[in-house]
Design a protein around this motif. Structure first.
Motif, mmCIF file in Angstrom:
data_model
loop_
_atom_site.group_PDB
_atom_site.id
_atom_site.type_symbol
_atom_site.label_atom_id
_atom_site.label_comp_id
_atom_site.label_asym_id
_atom_site.label_seq_id
_atom_site.Cartn_x
_atom_site.Cartn_y
_atom_site.Cartn_z
ATOM 1 N N PRO A 4 0.809 -1.227 0.000
ATOM 2 C CA PRO A 4 0.000 0.000 0.000
ATOM 3 C C PRO A 4 0.840 1.274 0.000
ATOM 4 C CG PRO A 4 -0.902 -1.590 1.560
ATOM 5 C CD PRO A 4 0.394 -2.153 1.073
ATOM 6 N N SER A 5 1.938 1.289 0.753
ATOM 7 C CA SER A 5 2.746 2.526 0.805
ATOM 8 C C SER A 5 3.409 2.788 -0.550
ATOM 9 C CB SER A 5 3.796 2.447 1.915
ATOM 10 O OG SER A 5 4.895 1.657 1.518
ATOM 11 N N ALA A 6 3.870 1.723 -1.203
ATOM 12 C CA ALA A 6 4.475 1.899 -2.527
ATOM 13 C C ALA A 6 3.414 2.341 -3.537
ATOM 14 C CB ALA A 6 5.152 0.607 -2.986
ATOM 15 N N GLN A 7 2.198 1.795 -3.420
ATOM 16 C CA GLN A 7 1.106 2.207 -4.314
ATOM 17 C C GLN A 7 0.857 3.710 -4.217
ATOM 18 O OE1 GLN A 7 -2.546 -0.107 -3.958
ATOM 19 N NE2 GLN A 7 -1.364 -1.957 -3.548
ATOM 20 N N ALA A 8 0.846 4.217 -2.979
ATOM 21 C CA ALA A 8 0.591 5.655 -2.772
ATOM 22 C C ALA A 8 1.682 6.493 -3.439
ATOM 23 C CB ALA A 8 0.524 5.960 -1.279
ATOM 24 N N LYS A 9 2.930 6.035 -3.322
ATOM 25 C CA LYS A 9 4.038 6.795 -3.900
ATOM 26 C C LYS A 9 4.037 6.719 -5.422
ATOM 27 C CE LYS A 9 6.933 6.385 0.169
ATOM 28 N NZ LYS A 9 8.141 5.797 0.762
ATOM 29 N N VAL A 10 3.686 5.550 -5.963
ATOM 30 C CA VAL A 10 3.607 5.420 -7.421
ATOM 31 C C VAL A 10 2.537 6.369 -7.958
ATOM 32 C CG1 VAL A 10 2.923 3.881 -9.321
ATOM 33 C CG2 VAL A 10 4.506 3.062 -7.558
ATOM 34 N N LEU A 11 1.409 6.435 -7.243
ATOM 35 C CA LEU A 11 0.323 7.326 -7.661
ATOM 36 C C LEU A 11 0.823 8.769 -7.731
ATOM 37 C CD1 LEU A 11 -2.706 7.615 -8.347
ATOM 38 C CD2 LEU A 11 -3.109 8.050 -5.921
ATOM 39 N N ARG A 12 1.606 9.162 -6.732
ATOM 40 C CA ARG A 12 2.113 10.537 -6.714
ATOM 41 C C ARG A 12 3.035 10.803 -7.911
ATOM 42 N NH1 ARG A 12 6.523 13.760 -3.391
ATOM 43 N NH2 ARG A 12 5.888 15.828 -4.092
ATOM 44 N N VAL A 13 3.901 9.831 -8.214
ATOM 45 C CA VAL A 13 4.795 10.009 -9.365
ATOM 46 C C VAL A 13 3.974 10.163 -10.646
ATOM 47 C CG1 VAL A 13 6.698 9.046 -10.706
ATOM 48 C CG2 VAL A 13 6.613 8.635 -8.259
ATOM 49 N N LEU A 14 2.927 9.348 -10.784
ATOM 50 C CA LEU A 14 2.107 9.401 -11.998
ATOM 51 C C LEU A 14 1.353 10.735 -12.100
ATOM 52 C CD1 LEU A 14 0.669 5.770 -12.079
ATOM 53 C CD2 LEU A 14 2.458 6.711 -13.526
ATOM 54 N N GLN A 15 0.935 11.260 -10.954
ATOM 55 C CA GLN A 15 0.160 12.501 -10.968
ATOM 56 C C GLN A 15 1.047 13.732 -11.152
ATOM 57 O OE1 GLN A 15 -1.927 12.016 -7.260
ATOM 58 N NE2 GLN A 15 -3.810 11.336 -8.252
ATOM 59 N N GLU A 16 2.205 13.739 -10.483
ATOM 60 C CA GLU A 16 3.003 14.967 -10.409
ATOM 61 C C GLU A 16 4.372 14.883 -11.078
ATOM 62 O OE1 GLU A 16 3.146 16.153 -6.264
ATOM 63 O OE2 GLU A 16 1.127 15.362 -5.935
ATOM 64 N N ASN A 17 4.738 13.661 -11.519
ATOM 65 C CA ASN A 17 6.066 13.451 -12.122
ATOM 66 C C ASN A 17 7.222 13.846 -11.198
ATOM 67 O OD1 ASN A 17 5.148 12.408 -14.633
ATOM 68 N ND2 ASN A 17 4.611 14.484 -15.260
ATOM 69 N N VAL A 18 6.995 13.719 -9.905
ATOM 70 C CA VAL A 18 8.087 13.936 -8.945
ATOM 71 C C VAL A 18 8.073 12.801 -7.930
ATOM 72 C CG1 VAL A 18 8.172 16.463 -9.136
ATOM 73 C CG2 VAL A 18 6.680 15.395 -7.432
ATOM 74 N N LEU A 19 9.245 12.578 -7.319
ATOM 75 C CA LEU A 19 9.321 11.589 -6.249
ATOM 76 C C LEU A 19 10.295 12.088 -5.197
ATOM 77 C CD1 LEU A 19 12.306 10.073 -6.602
ATOM 78 C CD2 LEU A 19 11.124 8.886 -8.428
ATOM 79 N N GLN A 20 10.210 11.465 -4.018
ATOM 80 C CA GLN A 20 11.223 11.676 -2.988
ATOM 81 C C GLN A 20 11.894 10.338 -2.718
ATOM 82 O OE1 GLN A 20 9.508 13.434 0.518
ATOM 83 N NE2 GLN A 20 9.388 15.475 -0.396
ATOM 84 N N ARG A 21 13.215 10.374 -2.667
ATOM 85 C CA ARG A 21 13.936 9.159 -2.297
ATOM 86 C C ARG A 21 13.679 8.836 -0.832
ATOM 87 N NH1 ARG A 21 19.791 10.731 -4.722
ATOM 88 N NH2 ARG A 21 19.338 10.577 -6.956
ATOM 89 N N VAL A 22 13.847 7.570 -0.473
ATOM 90 C CA VAL A 22 13.734 7.177 0.932
ATOM 91 C C VAL A 22 14.803 7.937 1.728
ATOM 92 C CG1 VAL A 22 13.886 5.265 2.567
ATOM 93 C CG2 VAL A 22 12.880 4.883 0.297
ATOM 94 N N GLY A 23 14.364 8.604 2.799
ATOM 95 C CA GLY A 23 15.302 9.386 3.613
ATOM 96 C C GLY A 23 15.614 10.749 3.030
ATOM 97 N N GLY A 24 14.954 11.088 1.918
ATOM 98 C CA GLY A 24 15.236 12.376 1.272
ATOM 99 C C GLY A 24 14.115 13.361 1.505
ATOM 100 N N GLU A 25 14.417 14.631 1.364
ATOM 101 C CA GLU A 25 13.435 15.694 1.568
ATOM 102 C C GLU A 25 13.000 16.316 0.247
ATOM 103 O OE1 GLU A 25 12.299 16.890 4.759
ATOM 104 O OE2 GLU A 25 13.155 14.946 5.294
ATOM 105 N N LYS A 26 13.931 16.380 -0.706
ATOM 106 C CA LYS A 26 13.630 17.177 -1.898
ATOM 107 C C LYS A 26 12.895 16.363 -2.970
ATOM 108 C CE LYS A 26 18.001 16.742 -4.480
ATOM 109 N NZ LYS A 26 18.762 15.736 -3.738
ATOM 110 N N ASP A 27 12.092 17.083 -3.738
ATOM 111 C CA ASP A 27 11.390 16.458 -4.860
ATOM 112 C C ASP A 27 12.334 16.327 -6.051
ATOM 113 O OD1 ASP A 27 9.043 16.205 -3.522
ATOM 114 O OD2 ASP A 27 8.048 17.946 -4.415
ATOM 115 N N ILE A 28 12.323 15.150 -6.654
ATOM 116 C CA ILE A 28 13.146 14.906 -7.840
ATOM 117 C C ILE A 28 12.210 14.708 -9.023
ATOM 118 C CG2 ILE A 28 14.755 13.266 -8.926
ATOM 119 C CD1 ILE A 28 15.736 12.653 -6.012
#
Length: 261
Positions: A120-144
């Motif tokens: 479920p947690s990975a699903q939520a993050k994948v959804l965010r990447v698909l919606q916004e084309n950005v991600l945060q690495r594990v332990g990271g703060e900035k959007d990539i």
């Protein structure tokens, strides 16, 4: 350059011309030039992994990376790091920054196989990447920023998974803008003779044996079987018969070796 159906089959080594197979390939060819998300469905062993390769190679991203991830094969605790990367020090073994598969596939195509097995947690993050084309690495703060085309595949019925609260409905709709159903072998039995010829050729060469032939009754027997394991099972059966049967495979061989109870 545009390719027709026959050229696509030749290029990717796709055997057969059953209507349902042609339909799946035609949809893949139509959707390839776009950036729309595709969900490939079908039973295990049907060859779903060929569809994202076709889509990638016929797209403007073909010079970018093609990266395939089997979500079902990644240990639960590491899927976030695999997909999204991690920063140095994010956890004990994170000795340096690591790019995840989404970043590595940026500019290309990311194939998420067995998407129904994702946490479920990975699903939520994948959804965010698909919606916004950005991600945060594990332990990271900035959007990539990332730019990858996602093709997902599953042998599960995701609507059932949604009803059981195992799969996010919003992610399902995001992934399955274009659904492509890969037919089971039982739905394309007219292709069995061509698949048999193809596999006998390959298997005999691999085993260093003279090419074996198969008679008509044996082919009919194979076409009458229930192929729960699909093309993968057919290939296994033929490997067994190449090793154990005489020069010409007959219907008794099929009965003996095809579904050993």
């Amino acid at each position: 350059e545009a390719m027709n159906l026959l050229q696509v089959k030749q290029r990717f080594g796709i055997i057969g011309s059953a209507p349902l197979l042609n339909r799946a390939l035609e949809i893949a060819m139509q959707v390839a030039p776009t950036d729309i998300s595709v969900l490939v469905t079908g039973e295990s062993g049907t060859g779903k992994e060929i569809i994202p390769q076709v889509i990638h190679q016929l797209s403007s991203r073909k010079h970018g990376e093609y990266i395939a991830v089997n979500c079902g094969a990644i240990p639960e605790g590491t899927i976030d790091s695999e997909l999204f990367g991690h920063e140095k020090g994010a956890f004990t073994s994170a000795i340096k920054d690591k790019k995840g598969k989404f970043e590595l596939a940026s500019g290309g195509t990311l194939f998420l196989d067995e998407i129904g097995d994702m946490t479920p947690s990975a699903q939520a993050k994948v959804l965010r990447v698909l919606q916004e084309n950005v991600l945060q690495r594990v332990g990271g703060e900035k959007d990539i920023k990332v730019d990858c085309r996602v093709v997902a595949a599953t042998n599960k019925d995701l609507r059932v998974e949604i009803n059981e609260n195992r799969f996010r409905e919003d992610l399902y709709h995001r992934l399955s803008v274009i659904p492509i159903q890969v037919p089971s072998l039982n739905e394309r039995t007219e292709d069995i003779p061509y698949l048999v010829d193809h596999f006998l050729d390959i298997i005999c060469k691999e085993q260093g044996r003279p090419i074996k032939t198969i008679d008509k009754k044996a082919l009919s027997e194979l076409q009458a079987m229930d192929w729960t394991g699909n093309i993968r099972e057919l290939r296994n059966v033929l490997e067994r018969m190449v090793i154990l049967c005489d020069q010409t495979i007959n219907e008794n061989d099929v009965r003996q070796y095809a579904n050993p109870k």
